[in-house]
Write an enzyme that holds these catalytic residues in place. Structure first.
Site, short mmCIF file in Angstrom:
data_model
loop_
_atom_site.label_atom_id
_atom_site.label_comp_id
_atom_site.label_asym_id
_atom_site.label_seq_id
_atom_site.Cartn_x
_atom_site.Cartn_y
_atom_site.Cartn_z
N ASP A 1 -2.63 -2.56 10.03
CA ASP A 1 -2.12 -2.58 8.65
C ASP A 1 -2.11 -1.18 8.03
O ASP A 1 -2.97 -0.35 8.37
CB ASP A 1 -2.98 -3.53 7.81
N ASN B 1 1.00 0.77 7.50
CA ASN B 1 2.16 1.62 7.82
C ASN B 1 2.95 1.99 6.56
O ASN B 1 3.40 3.12 6.40
CB ASN B 1 3.12 0.90 8.77
N GLY B 2 3.11 1.00 5.67
CA GLY B 2 3.89 1.22 4.44
C GLY B 2 3.22 2.22 3.52
O GLY B 2 3.87 3.13 2.99
N TRP C 1 1.09 4.50 4.42
CA TRP C 1 1.13 5.80 5.09
C TRP C 1 2.46 6.49 4.79
O TRP C 1 2.50 7.68 4.46
CB TRP C 1 0.96 5.59 6.60
N HIS D 1 6.40 2.66 10.23
CA HIS D 1 6.30 1.75 11.38
C HIS D 1 6.47 2.53 12.69
O HIS D 1 5.84 2.21 13.69
CB HIS D 1 7.35 0.64 11.27
N GLU E 1 4.95 -14.52 7.96
CA GLU E 1 5.19 -14.23 6.54
C GLU E 1 5.96 -12.92 6.35
O GLU E 1 6.51 -12.67 5.27
CB GLU E 1 3.85 -14.13 5.79
N LEU F 1 -5.06 -4.40 32.12
CA LEU F 1 -5.14 -4.85 30.73
C LEU F 1 -4.04 -5.87 30.39
O LEU F 1 -2.87 -5.66 30.70
CB LEU F 1 -4.98 -3.63 29.79
N ARG G 1 -9.43 -4.68 11.44
CA ARG G 1 -8.30 -4.52 10.52
C ARG G 1 -8.38 -3.13 9.89
O ARG G 1 -9.43 -2.72 9.43
CB ARG G 1 -8.29 -5.58 9.43
N SER H 1 -5.05 -12.72 6.87
CA SER H 1 -3.59 -12.85 6.77
C SER H 1 -3.01 -13.73 7.88
O SER H 1 -2.04 -13.35 8.55
CB SER H 1 -2.92 -11.47 6.76
C1 IPE Z 1 -0.67 -8.58 8.32
O1 IPE Z 1 -0.39 -7.56 7.44
C2 IPE Z 1 0.42 -8.69 9.35
C3 IPE Z 1 0.53 -7.59 10.29
C4 IPE Z 1 -0.25 -6.54 10.37
C5 IPE Z 1 1.62 -7.70 11.23
P1 IPE Z 1 0.37 -7.79 6.06
O2 IPE Z 1 0.47 -6.45 5.43
O3 IPE Z 1 1.62 -8.53 6.28
O4 IPE Z 1 -0.65 -8.72 5.28
P2 IPE Z 1 -0.90 -8.92 3.73
O5 IPE Z 1 0.42 -9.26 3.12
O6 IPE Z 1 -1.44 -7.64 3.19
O7 IPE Z 1 -1.91 -10.03 3.64
C1 IPE Z 2 1.57 -3.26 8.88
O1 IPE Z 2 1.84 -2.31 7.90
C2 IPE Z 2 2.78 -3.55 9.74
C3 IPE Z 2 3.43 -4.83 9.47
C4 IPE Z 2 2.99 -5.76 8.66
C5 IPE Z 2 4.67 -5.11 10.19
P1 IPE Z 2 2.41 -2.71 6.48
O2 IPE Z 2 3.90 -2.55 6.53
O3 IPE Z 2 1.91 -4.02 6.04
O4 IPE Z 2 1.79 -1.56 5.57
P2 IPE Z 2 1.31 -1.68 4.07
O5 IPE Z 2 0.28 -2.78 4.02
O6 IPE Z 2 2.52 -1.99 3.26
O7 IPE Z 2 0.72 -0.35 3.78
MG MG Z 3 0.24 -4.58 4.99
#
Ligand code: IPE
Ligand code: IPE
Ligand code: MG
Length: 242
Positions: A18, A20-21, A23, A35, A65, A129, A190, A198
């Site tokens: 979790d 990436n966004g 970052w 991503h 989701e 692995l 996480r 999640s």
């Molecule tokens: C969980 O992360 C799903 C993945 C890492 C693929 P999310 O970013 O989607 O989860 P929430 O929305 O913060 O619970």
């Molecule tokens: C996790 O990073 C990757 C996926 C859920 C696909 P996010 O995209 O959820 O990153 P944040 O939580 O918005 O920082």
């Molecule tokens: Mg996220």
């Protein structure tokens, strides 16, 4: 690097990748760039898991989701996945990595689906692995799927309701014998400072240890990974006993 105890190495590590966004936002670049950086981090963690002698690595790549996100972001994530499997397939084969998918990925874009199927096929006989990619994965969804197949078998007279036990339910999950057979993860990590599941591995995580890292996923390094494993190794697992 962190001092790790070989005898206490987890067999199965699962990671909620979790951040990436956030970052991307921090760097002022599009979310898809986050991503992409996340994919590179994942690659290093696959290699490092193998080096540490971990037998199963499960990564949460896309949840049931995550379809709520913009079309641009969703298709960007799948395109990156194709890039990863195409670019790194030869290396995965050389490193004896066996790739499996947890989740029904029949509805993802055709090119992504084909690239994944080729990778699963070409790495199927590898004995190193096992790398499980949770894709369009949701724990509640997989429990429903398992329960549906149990109900169908009961209706057909192949199974008595009294005979349903943990094994019966576990068998129908994506980590069950019929799919990407994997033991329950001893450790679930996480990243990004969030502390929730999640909808990840609800059944399999019943007795997992949780380790939360503040690093955003693209910044998650093998060093940080070792710190998480060291934290796991310091825990006292009691499984309800004393
Ligand atoms: C969980 O992360 C799903 C993945 C890492 C693929 P999310 O970013 O989607 O989860 P929430 O929305 O913060 O619970
Ligand atoms: C996790 O990073 C990757 C996926 C859920 C696909 P996010 O995209 O959820 O990153 P944040 O939580 O918005 O920082
Ligand atoms: Mg996220």
């Amino acid at each position: 690097m962190t001092e790790l105890i070989k005898e206490l190495m987890p067999q199965h590590v699962a990671i909620i990748m979790d951040g990436n966004g956030r970052w991307a936002k921090k760097k002022g670049v599009p979310r898809v760039a986050g991503h992409r950086a996340g994919m590179e981090a994942m690659k290093k963690i696959v290699d490092h898991s193998d080096k540490l002698g971990i037998k199963y690595l499960t990564v949460y790549a896309f949840s049931t989701e995550n379809w709520k996100r913009s079309m641009e972001e969703v298709s960007g994530i799948f395109k990156l996945l194709v890039t990863f499997v195409n670019r790194d397939l030869r290396e995965l084969i050389e490193n004896n990595v066996c790739v499996k998918v947890l989740g029904d990925y029949s509805m993802i874009p055709k090119d992504s689906k084909e690239a994944l199927e080729k990778t699963i096929h070409d790495t199927a006989d590898n004995t190193g692995l096992q790398f499980n990619i949770a894709l369009n994965y949701g724990a509640r969804d997989e429990i429903i799927r398992s329960v549906k197949s149990i109900a169908a078998r009961a209706k057909a007279g192949e199974l008595e309701p009294e005979d349903i036990d943990e094994e019966t339910i576990a068998r129908g999950l994506w980590t069950g014998e019929e799919h990407a057979f994997s033991p329950d993860p001893e450790l679930i990590i996480r990243t990004s400072g969030e502390e929730r599941l999640s909808n990840f591995l609800l059944w399999q995580g019943a007795y997992s240890e949780f380790v939360f890292s503040d690093e955003l996923w693209p910044d998650f390094t093998p060093e940080e990974y070792e710190k998480c494993i060291a934290e796991y190794q310091s825990r006292d697992r009691r499984f309800g006993g004393r």
